[in-house]
Structures are given as structure tokens and as C-alpha cells.
Write an enzyme that holds these catalytic residues in place. Structure first.
Site, PDB file in Angstrom:
ATOM      1  N   HIS A 172      -7.533  -1.508   5.565  1.00 23.63           N
ATOM      2  CA  HIS A 172      -6.147  -0.671   6.006  1.00 23.63           C
ATOM      3  C   HIS A 172      -7.327   0.357   5.826  1.00 23.63           C
ATOM      4  CE1 HIS A 172      -2.766   0.112   7.932  1.00 23.63           C
ATOM      5  NE2 HIS A 172      -2.805   1.137   6.843  1.00 23.63           N
TER       6      HIS A 172
ATOM      7  N   ASP B   3       5.938   4.776   5.272  1.00 26.54           N
ATOM      8  CA  ASP B   3       5.832   3.911   6.164  1.00 26.54           C
ATOM      9  C   ASP B   3       6.609   2.548   4.906  1.00 26.54           C
ATOM     10  OD1 ASP B   3       3.777   3.515   6.404  1.00 26.54           O
ATOM     11  OD2 ASP B   3       4.609   2.437   8.203  1.00 26.54           O
ATOM     12  N   HIS B   4       6.430   2.549   3.918  1.00 24.78           N
ATOM     13  CA  HIS B   4       6.378   1.534   3.561  1.00 24.78           C
ATOM     14  C   HIS B   4       6.584   1.604   1.672  1.00 24.78           C
ATOM     15  CE1 HIS B   4       3.314  -1.579   5.306  1.00 24.78           C
ATOM     16  NE2 HIS B   4       3.570  -0.556   6.922  1.00 24.78           N
TER      17      HIS B   4
ATOM     18  N   HIS C  53       0.936   3.646   2.185  1.00 24.24           N
ATOM     19  CA  HIS C  53       1.905   4.934   2.925  1.00 24.24           C
ATOM     20  C   HIS C  53       2.846   4.662   3.437  1.00 24.24           C
ATOM     21  CE1 HIS C  53      -2.021   3.792   6.122  1.00 24.24           C
ATOM     22  NE2 HIS C  53      -2.290   4.966   4.903  1.00 24.24           N
TER      23      HIS C  53
ATOM     24  N   HIS D 126       0.613  -1.153   0.414  1.00 28.13           N
ATOM     25  CA  HIS D 126      -0.623  -0.431  -0.085  1.00 28.13           C
ATOM     26  C   HIS D 126       0.805   1.193  -0.042  1.00 28.13           C
ATOM     27  CE1 HIS D 126       0.951  -0.215   3.757  1.00 28.13           C
ATOM     28  NE2 HIS D 126       0.516   1.023   4.176  1.00 28.13           N
TER      29      HIS D 126
ATOM     30  N   HIS E 233       6.122  -5.752  12.133  1.00 28.64           N
ATOM     31  CA  HIS E 233       5.701  -3.840  11.748  1.00 28.64           C
ATOM     32  C   HIS E 233       5.008  -4.161  13.225  1.00 28.64           C
ATOM     33  CE1 HIS E 233       2.086  -1.461  10.429  1.00 28.64           C
ATOM     34  NE2 HIS E 233       3.049  -1.523   9.258  1.00 28.64           N
TER      35      HIS E 233
ATOM     36  N   ASP F 120      -0.571  -3.997   5.969  1.00 28.47           N
ATOM     37  CA  ASP F 120      -1.300  -3.639   6.710  1.00 28.47           C
ATOM     38  C   ASP F 120      -2.955  -3.994   7.305  1.00 28.47           C
ATOM     39  OD1 ASP F 120       1.097  -2.142   7.616  1.00 28.47           O
ATOM     40  OD2 ASP F 120       0.457  -0.648   7.903  1.00 28.47           O
TER      41      ASP F 120
END
EC number: 3.1.26.11
Lengths: 322, 322
Positions: free
Chosen positions: A140, A66-67, A64, A62, A270, A211
Site C-alpha cells: 500500500h 480513515d483507519h 491512514h 496502517h 472498504h 489496504d
């Protein structure tokens, strides 16, 4: 199949853990895939034997940060190091816009082609010589996927006593039959490979989830899966304090799901940056392990940065020395 | 004024050096500025005492990824850590598009305002309570700037013997006069601060340059500067082999310039990732130091990650323990 955890922290990095990145090796040591690419993933790779020159594809669960925030730097460094091989980028369709604009507005010209593939398409399926990959929608704050990696080539076992009984002489034909090839013998007989070989074990199947607040969405994909990598951002009590908004799972939730489907190996990752390795300054990662093991009888592993796990052909899971 | 080097490698990170980021503290330990923000800058900050909560402004010399790819993650982490104070982002105008699209396409909502300021505007000048900042155009593949930081508040020295000679009685008035305030005494006399104080030293002046192949462009800005931080990506022989395209400086070029203008302190940084600390696997950083010191008689420092340098009030430069 080998996993190398490049980051195990949720949202923000800590001194001991980077944000999400996971390398999956299969088909030889120089053939690997990256799942998610938080900021600093290229820095983590410098401490492993993996090279972006041999990276086969990047999967992104996805959008976001942090990914994904490690993508522009990793791609630029691959180019500066001389990569020319095209690279599939498999993820949400918005990734294309994000990467193209980021690279263009920073004057970053890549020496190789990015092949964008929409992992959210209804008919999504990707494969190379070593693995076939499908994606599973999760729940998510933004569209998010799990990726299931199925081993494609399981070595056939030759049924030698049957070959001998039927008078098929040992020789180069046996090798071709073992590789799955049908052969015609000098005496004119047609020998079908499937009649003289067996596949002695199930193909390895690994599910790597992004997530997700609803592990049950993976029930179908995890059927006959041997290993699931899933987030466990909080323990239950912290999850209740935080509230449902972030749409993450607690260790308890994931453990209950893995127990219900009889999963052999569960790897949690995570973890919220509040969790520390050592007691003294807030909650510790052991609390997540304690909670999960209360509900799950299978093989439970809590990931840490640079941990290497090998799913062997006999479906046992082995921790390798870093 | 204190400098903390967060990254000293050009283009790509190495195991020992991150890409560019430099913290400048002035006006107290909790008052600092960031100049450039390569990927992993927020990770480096976790190993210092600096917090993004107290960051006053970010200056960006140019858009190249090794100076900017750390911005989205650093800003997102600041937000997740609870920052609400607006943050000036001072740099090329394209930064705004890059950051706004990156943050929007990764669903990254910041809890504080970004105040974009075009450092390439003709009338660019920025200041807060502690420093005044101007920018100087450099010569690179994309528009690139140096930033000159001028200390704004130099403490006044009270001329006590003159005050006594003129019969100004010691008391609270002396303190006000020292702070630059004019006072009227009980007997009606008007005392102008400037007549009874002096500024005992020049204000500190530091120039921090981005990528640049023509150090001479800084001749005007470096007049009365005490410290210049400049890239020295290569030694001269490597620069000649690479050719002019990257538009970087050699250690020799920068040293010759610093010598010609009589600069007291020169700090070199942004070394090609081919340079190592230890001999054995390619050229070493000592070669850059050797080349520069052959042409420059002043105080030469080669930056390394986490090096802290303090420009004292007496204009000496001191290396602090990490």
C-alpha cells in the site's frame, strides 16, 4: 468467532457507511478486539452491545486517517467511562507518536495505560488466552499489515470407548483428561491426555487485511484460513480509471486470489464512497458483488455497517440478526 | 444569521447527541463558519445542507478532544472532495502542532492551505465580508475563548422623501446612494450617502462561548449582544456533586447571568452525557430547562442536535424545520 462491521467505506464516510472499523469477538461476548478505528468508531459502538470497557486490544493495519482518526476519541471516552485496565495498541510504530502528541496537546489524560506493540517487527506475535495473532506485510502507499487470528483453545473430545476399554473408570479424572491434563490413576497408571482425546476440528483461522493492492501477498497466511476480510475499493473499470496510485484492490483481483487458494469464506469491505446501496446516484455496491462472484465460487459476503457474521465451530459462516 | 447545532453533548457522544460542533451561516446559504469540531462533526454535516467546500473558517474555543478530535477527518475529507481554497483555523496556538503532527503522522496531505490564526493573541480580530469576530477569555481547565460575531453589513434605508424634497431625481443614483456611495449629480451637486440614508436596525451580534465556569466574564462582550450560546453542563445539584474541578457552568449560573445583563435570547448546550431526552434512565434535559427558566425571563432555548435557529433582521429568533 464473531465479526461486527463498524465501518465499510473507504476514505470518507457516507450517510450509510462509516470509515473502517471491525470488531472481532472470541472467548465470550465480553471479550473482543478492534481492528482499525476510523473517525466515528466510538459512535458506531454505541449502537452495538460492545463496550470499550471489555475491549482486549486494538489492532491497526496502517496509519491512514480513515483507519486511525477515531482512536483519540475512543480512548478518551473509555477513560471518561472509568476504564483502568491497560490496553494493548498493536500497529505501526508511528502510532505511538501520533497518539501521544494528540492526547498531550488536547489535555487528554487517560486513566489507563496504552501498551504500544510494533506489529511491523520481524518477530511480531501476540496472544492472549483466546487467540494468537501474527501480521503479514501488504502492499500500500504506507506500510500496511494484515492480521491473522488463530483460535488457541479448541475443545478436546474424550475417547470414551478407549478409556472404558483400558479400564479407566469414569470420574473426575475424565474431566481433567478432557481439559488436556495428564493424570496418574489410584492404581499408579499414567494416563497421557493426548492418548485419550482428539481435537475434532481445526482451530478457526481468520485473516483481516488492511489496504492492499496485491492480494497474493496473503497466499501463505491464508493457507488453512477459513475466512478472509479484504478491501475491494473499486470494480475493475473504476480501478483502471483511477489508476494505480491509491494502491487498492478491485473486487475482481481479490476474487481471483480467493478462488486460486480455495478460500471458503470471503468478505469484501472498504468500498469507495462513490458506491451506493441504491441505484440512481452513481455506481452501486451490487456491481462489486457481481464482479467478485464472477470469479469466485466460494461463500462471498459484501460487508455493510453493523453486519454481524459468526464463524461457527463447524466452519460455517452465519449472518446474525443485528 | 443561522445556527445549526451539530453536537450538544459534553465529553462523550450519546446515541442521540454528538460532541460539540456548531455551524453559523451568514452572508448567504453557501457562506458558513464552524465553531468547534468534535469527533463525528463531518458525519453530522452529511445530514445537513452544509458543505466543507463552502466553509469559510473554523473557530476553536479550546483544545479539549470533544471540541477538536473531528478536525483531522473533516480536513482530510474536504481535501479528498477536492477543496483547494485556503481555510483559516482560528483557535489556541497549540492547535497548529496538534494538526500538523496528526496529519503528517497519518500521511494525510491536504490539497489546500491551513491558515493558523491565534485567537488568544491580545490583538486578535478577524473579519471577512460578512462578519467581524473578536474573542473573549473564559475560565476553564485549559485556555478557552468565546467568539463574538458582529454582522458587518447592515442594509441602508433610503430617505426617499428627503431625496425628493431636495430635488434629487429618482434613477441609478438612488441605488448607489443606498449602497453607501457618495455621488455627484449632473448639475454638480455632491450628495453624501450618509445624509440620505439611515441604518434602520442594530447589527446582529452573536456570542458563542466555549467551556466556562464564570459566565460573568462575558458581561462586556454580551453588551448589545442579541444571542448567547453557552454551555450548561449540569444542573446545580449535579454540579455540586461533581465539584468544581471540571470548571463547567450549571444551568442556574448561566441563567442568572443572562437575566442580570438583560440578554434577549439564551441558547444552552453542551449537556453532560448523563442527561437524556426521555425519562427513565437518569436525569433528563428538561431538568436543565426547568432550572434555567426559573432564573431567566428572556427567550430560552435548549439546543438539540440538528436544531436550526435563525436570528432574523428584526432580532427575533426563529426555529427552522430541520
Amino acid at each position: 468467532m464473531e465479526l461486527t462491521f463498524l465501518g465499510t467505506s473507504a476514505g470518507t464516510p457516507t450517510r450509510a457507511r462509516n470509515v473502517t472499523g471491525l470488531a472481532l469477538q472470541h472467548g465470550g461476548p465480553r471479550h473482543w478486539y478492534l481492528v482499525d478505528c476510523g473517525e466515528g468508531t466510538q459512535h458506531q459502538l454505541l449502537r452495538t452491545r460492545l463496550s470499550v470497557m471489555q475491549l482486549q486490544a486494538i489492532f491497526v493495519t496502517h496509519v491512514h486517517g480513515d483507519h486511525t482518526f477515531g482512536l483519540p476519541g475512543l480512548l478518551s471516552s473509555a477513560s471518561m467511562n472509568g476504564r483502568t485496565t491497560p490496553l494493548p495498541i498493536i500497529g505501526p510504530p508511528q502510532l505511538r507518536n501520533f497518539l501521544e502528541i494528540t492526547l498531550a496537546s488536547t489535555d487528554s489524560r487517560l486513566g489507563f495505560e496504552l501498551q504500544f506493540i510494533n506489529a511491523e517487527a520481524d518477530d511480531f506475535h501476540w496472544q492472549d488466552d483466546a487467540v494468537g495473532v501474527t501480521s503479514i506485510p501488504l502492499s500500500h502507499r504506507v506500510p500496511c499489515r494484515a492480521f491473522r487470528f488463530d483460535e488457541l483453545r479448541v475443545e478436546r473430545k474424550l475417547l470414551t470407548s478407549k478409556l472404558e476399554a483400558d479400564g479407566v473408570p469414569a470420574g473426575p479424572e475424565w474431566g481433567r483428561i478432557q481439559k488436556g491434563e495428564d493424570v496418574t490413576l489410584p492404581d499408579g497408571r499414567y494416563i497421557a491426555s493426548k492418548d485419550y482425546t482428539e481435537i475434532p476440528r481445526p482451530p478457526r483461522r481468520v485473516v483481516i487485511a488492511g489496504d492492499n493492492d496485491t492480494p497474493e501477498l496473503l497466499a501463505g497466511a491464508c493457507r488453512e484460513a477459513h475466512l478472509l476480510v479484504h478491501e475491494a475499493t473499486y470494480t475493475r473499470n473504476v480501478a483502471e480509471r483511477v489508476g494505480p496510485w491509491p494502491q487498492h484492490s478491485s473486487a475482481e483481483q481479490v476474487a481471483l486470489f480467493a478462488q486460486a487458494i480455495g478460500l471458503p469464506h470471503l468478505v469484501l469491505t472498504h468500498f469507495s464512497s462513490r458506491y451506493q446501496f441504491q441505484a440512481g446516484r452513481g455506481p452501486v455496491i451490487d456491481e462489486l458483488a457481481g464482479e467478485a462472484s464472477a470469479f469466485y465460487d466460494g461463500n462471498l459476503v459484501l460487508a455493510r455497517d453493523f453486519m454481524q457474521l459468526r464463524l461457527n465451530r463447524d466452519l460455517s459462516l452465519e449472518a446474525l440478526d443485528a
